[in-house]
Scaffold this motif. Structure first.
Motif, PDB file in Angstrom:
ATOM      1  N   PRO A  36       0.805  -1.227   0.000  1.00  0.00           N
ATOM      2  CA  PRO A  36       0.000   0.000   0.000  1.00  0.00           C
ATOM      3  C   PRO A  36       0.840   1.281   0.000  1.00  0.00           C
ATOM      4  CG  PRO A  36      -0.862  -1.544   1.597  1.00  0.00           C
ATOM      5  CD  PRO A  36       0.447  -2.103   1.108  1.00  0.00           C
ATOM      6  N   VAL A  37       1.986   1.240   0.651  1.00  0.00           N
ATOM      7  CA  VAL A  37       2.872   2.409   0.674  1.00  0.00           C
ATOM      8  C   VAL A  37       3.384   2.699  -0.738  1.00  0.00           C
ATOM      9  CG1 VAL A  37       5.090   3.284   1.520  1.00  0.00           C
ATOM     10  CG2 VAL A  37       3.568   2.056   3.066  1.00  0.00           C
ATOM     11  N   VAL A  38       3.799   1.666  -1.435  1.00  0.00           N
ATOM     12  CA  VAL A  38       4.305   1.831  -2.795  1.00  0.00           C
ATOM     13  C   VAL A  38       3.184   2.308  -3.726  1.00  0.00           C
ATOM     14  CG1 VAL A  38       5.311   0.627  -4.777  1.00  0.00           C
ATOM     15  CG2 VAL A  38       6.155   0.169  -2.467  1.00  0.00           C
ATOM     16  N   LYS A  39       1.993   1.739  -3.582  1.00  0.00           N
ATOM     17  CA  LYS A  39       0.863   2.163  -4.403  1.00  0.00           C
ATOM     18  C   LYS A  39       0.564   3.649  -4.200  1.00  0.00           C
ATOM     19  CE  LYS A  39      -1.733  -2.140  -4.813  1.00  0.00           C
ATOM     20  NZ  LYS A  39      -2.983  -2.828  -4.453  1.00  0.00           N
ATOM     21  N   ARG A  40       0.538   4.083  -2.930  1.00  0.00           N
ATOM     22  CA  ARG A  40       0.278   5.495  -2.653  1.00  0.00           C
ATOM     23  C   ARG A  40       1.341   6.385  -3.272  1.00  0.00           C
ATOM     24  NH1 ARG A  40      -1.777   3.595   2.101  1.00  0.00           N
ATOM     25  NH2 ARG A  40       0.153   3.783   3.270  1.00  0.00           N
ATOM     26  N   MET A  41       2.591   5.952  -3.193  1.00  0.00           N
ATOM     27  CA  MET A  41       3.683   6.738  -3.759  1.00  0.00           C
ATOM     28  C   MET A  41       3.527   6.876  -5.279  1.00  0.00           C
ATOM     29  SD  MET A  41       7.796   6.156  -3.587  1.00  0.00           S
ATOM     30  CE  MET A  41       7.849   5.020  -4.951  1.00  0.00           C
ATOM     31  N   ILE A  42       3.203   5.785  -5.945  1.00  0.00           N
ATOM     32  CA  ILE A  42       3.030   5.808  -7.400  1.00  0.00           C
ATOM     33  C   ILE A  42       1.862   6.705  -7.780  1.00  0.00           C
ATOM     34  CG2 ILE A  42       2.354   4.397  -9.391  1.00  0.00           C
ATOM     35  CD1 ILE A  42       4.002   2.113  -8.057  1.00  0.00           C
ATOM     36  N   ILE A  43       0.748   6.571  -7.078  1.00  0.00           N
ATOM     37  CA  ILE A  43      -0.421   7.403  -7.377  1.00  0.00           C
ATOM     38  C   ILE A  43      -0.112   8.871  -7.108  1.00  0.00           C
ATOM     39  CG2 ILE A  43      -2.768   7.942  -6.606  1.00  0.00           C
ATOM     40  CD1 ILE A  43      -3.181   4.869  -6.348  1.00  0.00           C
ATOM     41  N   LYS A  44       0.556   9.155  -6.006  1.00  0.00           N
ATOM     42  CA  LYS A  44       0.909  10.535  -5.672  1.00  0.00           C
ATOM     43  C   LYS A  44       1.790  11.160  -6.754  1.00  0.00           C
ATOM     44  CE  LYS A  44       3.510  13.092  -2.201  1.00  0.00           C
ATOM     45  NZ  LYS A  44       4.314  12.958  -1.001  1.00  0.00           N
ATOM     46  N   GLU A  45       2.804  10.434  -7.186  1.00  0.00           N
ATOM     47  CA  GLU A  45       3.707  10.950  -8.222  1.00  0.00           C
ATOM     48  C   GLU A  45       2.973  11.145  -9.550  1.00  0.00           C
ATOM     49  OE1 GLU A  45       6.790  12.113  -7.871  1.00  0.00           O
ATOM     50  OE2 GLU A  45       6.570  11.695  -5.743  1.00  0.00           O
ATOM     51  N   THR A  46       2.052  10.251  -9.866  1.00  0.00           N
ATOM     52  CA  THR A  46       1.293  10.379 -11.103  1.00  0.00           C
ATOM     53  C   THR A  46       0.353  11.584 -11.034  1.00  0.00           C
ATOM     54  OG1 THR A  46       1.411   7.983 -11.379  1.00  0.00           O
ATOM     55  CG2 THR A  46      -0.174   9.148 -12.754  1.00  0.00           C
ATOM     56  N   LEU A  47      -0.228  11.823  -9.869  1.00  0.00           N
ATOM     57  CA  LEU A  47      -1.084  12.998  -9.698  1.00  0.00           C
ATOM     58  C   LEU A  47      -0.278  14.290  -9.823  1.00  0.00           C
ATOM     59  CD1 LEU A  47      -3.471  11.792  -6.882  1.00  0.00           C
ATOM     60  CD2 LEU A  47      -4.127  12.470  -9.206  1.00  0.00           C
ATOM     61  N   ILE A  48       0.932  14.288  -9.323  1.00  0.00           N
ATOM     62  CA  ILE A  48       1.798  15.461  -9.484  1.00  0.00           C
ATOM     63  C   ILE A  48       2.064  15.681 -10.971  1.00  0.00           C
ATOM     64  CG2 ILE A  48       4.146  16.340  -9.114  1.00  0.00           C
ATOM     65  CD1 ILE A  48       3.995  14.982  -6.317  1.00  0.00           C
ATOM     66  N   TYR A  49       2.362  14.603 -11.678  1.00  0.00           N
ATOM     67  CA  TYR A  49       2.649  14.684 -13.111  1.00  0.00           C
ATOM     68  C   TYR A  49       1.452  15.213 -13.898  1.00  0.00           C
ATOM     69  CZ  TYR A  49       3.741  13.176 -17.863  1.00  0.00           C
ATOM     70  OH  TYR A  49       3.954  13.141 -19.216  1.00  0.00           O
ATOM     71  N   THR A  50       0.236  14.790 -13.494  1.00  0.00           N
ATOM     72  CA  THR A  50      -0.975  15.200 -14.217  1.00  0.00           C
ATOM     73  C   THR A  50      -1.603  16.456 -13.616  1.00  0.00           C
ATOM     74  OG1 THR A  50      -2.408  13.779 -12.875  1.00  0.00           O
ATOM     75  CG2 THR A  50      -1.501  12.831 -14.917  1.00  0.00           C
ATOM     76  N   LEU A  51      -0.874  17.119 -12.745  1.00  0.00           N
ATOM     77  CA  LEU A  51      -1.355  18.348 -12.094  1.00  0.00           C
ATOM     78  C   LEU A  51      -2.676  18.124 -11.361  1.00  0.00           C
ATOM     79  CD1 LEU A  51      -0.486  20.887 -14.933  1.00  0.00           C
ATOM     80  CD2 LEU A  51       0.890  20.300 -12.922  1.00  0.00           C
ATOM     81  N   GLY A  52      -2.786  16.948 -10.737  1.00  0.00           N
ATOM     82  CA  GLY A  52      -3.963  16.636  -9.926  1.00  0.00           C
ATOM     83  C   GLY A  52      -5.148  16.083 -10.683  1.00  0.00           C
ATOM     84  N   ASN A  53      -5.013  15.863 -11.964  1.00  0.00           N
ATOM     85  CA  ASN A  53      -6.117  15.345 -12.760  1.00  0.00           C
ATOM     86  C   ASN A  53      -6.229  13.832 -12.532  1.00  0.00           C
ATOM     87  OD1 ASN A  53      -7.673  14.249 -14.938  1.00  0.00           O
ATOM     88  ND2 ASN A  53      -7.403  16.187 -16.023  1.00  0.00           N
ATOM     89  N   LYS A  54      -7.237  13.443 -11.749  1.00  0.00           N
ATOM     90  CA  LYS A  54      -7.404  12.034 -11.384  1.00  0.00           C
ATOM     91  C   LYS A  54      -7.755  11.157 -12.585  1.00  0.00           C
ATOM     92  CE  LYS A  54      -8.671  13.066  -6.686  1.00  0.00           C
ATOM     93  NZ  LYS A  54      -9.740  13.634  -5.912  1.00  0.00           N
ATOM     94  N   THR A  55      -8.520  11.692 -13.519  1.00  0.00           N
ATOM     95  CA  THR A  55      -8.894  10.913 -14.707  1.00  0.00           C
ATOM     96  C   THR A  55      -7.668  10.595 -15.550  1.00  0.00           C
ATOM     97  OG1 THR A  55     -11.086  11.939 -14.699  1.00  0.00           O
ATOM     98  CG2 THR A  55     -10.380  10.887 -16.745  1.00  0.00           C
ATOM     99  N   LYS A  56      -6.824  11.598 -15.771  1.00  0.00           N
ATOM    100  CA  LYS A  56      -5.602  11.371 -16.549  1.00  0.00           C
ATOM    101  C   LYS A  56      -4.657  10.423 -15.815  1.00  0.00           C
ATOM    102  CE  LYS A  56      -5.429  15.647 -19.211  1.00  0.00           C
ATOM    103  NZ  LYS A  56      -4.670  16.878 -19.479  1.00  0.00           N
ATOM    104  N   ALA A  57      -4.528  10.612 -14.507  1.00  0.00           N
ATOM    105  CA  ALA A  57      -3.651   9.739 -13.721  1.00  0.00           C
ATOM    106  C   ALA A  57      -4.136   8.297 -13.792  1.00  0.00           C
ATOM    107  CB  ALA A  57      -3.595  10.221 -12.268  1.00  0.00           C
ATOM    108  N   ALA A  58      -5.438   8.101 -13.672  1.00  0.00           N
ATOM    109  CA  ALA A  58      -6.001   6.750 -13.740  1.00  0.00           C
ATOM    110  C   ALA A  58      -5.735   6.121 -15.099  1.00  0.00           C
ATOM    111  CB  ALA A  58      -7.505   6.794 -13.463  1.00  0.00           C
ATOM    112  N   LYS A  59      -5.878   6.905 -16.146  1.00  0.00           N
ATOM    113  CA  LYS A  59      -5.631   6.388 -17.501  1.00  0.00           C
ATOM    114  C   LYS A  59      -4.163   5.990 -17.658  1.00  0.00           C
ATOM    115  CE  LYS A  59      -6.512   7.365 -22.332  1.00  0.00           C
ATOM    116  NZ  LYS A  59      -7.092   8.284 -23.289  1.00  0.00           N
TER     117      LYS A  59
END
Length: 75
Positions: A36-59
């Protein structure tokens, strides 16, 4: 890029320390708390990359947007 490399090294060392804490021949380590720690880190970094856009991060991650929202609510 240097920050990601540092975080990877920190995770690698933490994982190795967790493994080293167990006697290989008599115990089975419980490392379920690491994923779960690694998953949160990956999601957090992806959200930073997508400027908080959850739809883009999910894609980008190939997961459901609601999964991203769930992990965001855990912090």
């Amino acid at each position: 890029m240097a920050r990601i490399a540092l975080e990877n090294e920190v995770l690698r060392r933490y994982f190795r320390l967790q493994l080293a804490a167990y006697d290989y021949h008599s115990e089975t380590p419980d490392l379920s708390h690491i994923l779960p720690v690694v998953k949160r880190m990956i999601i957090k970094e992806t959200l930073i990359y997508t400027l908080g856009n959850k739809t883009k991060a999910a894609k980008l991650l190939g997961i459901n947007r609601h999964t991203i929202a769930k992990y965001c609510n855990l912090e």
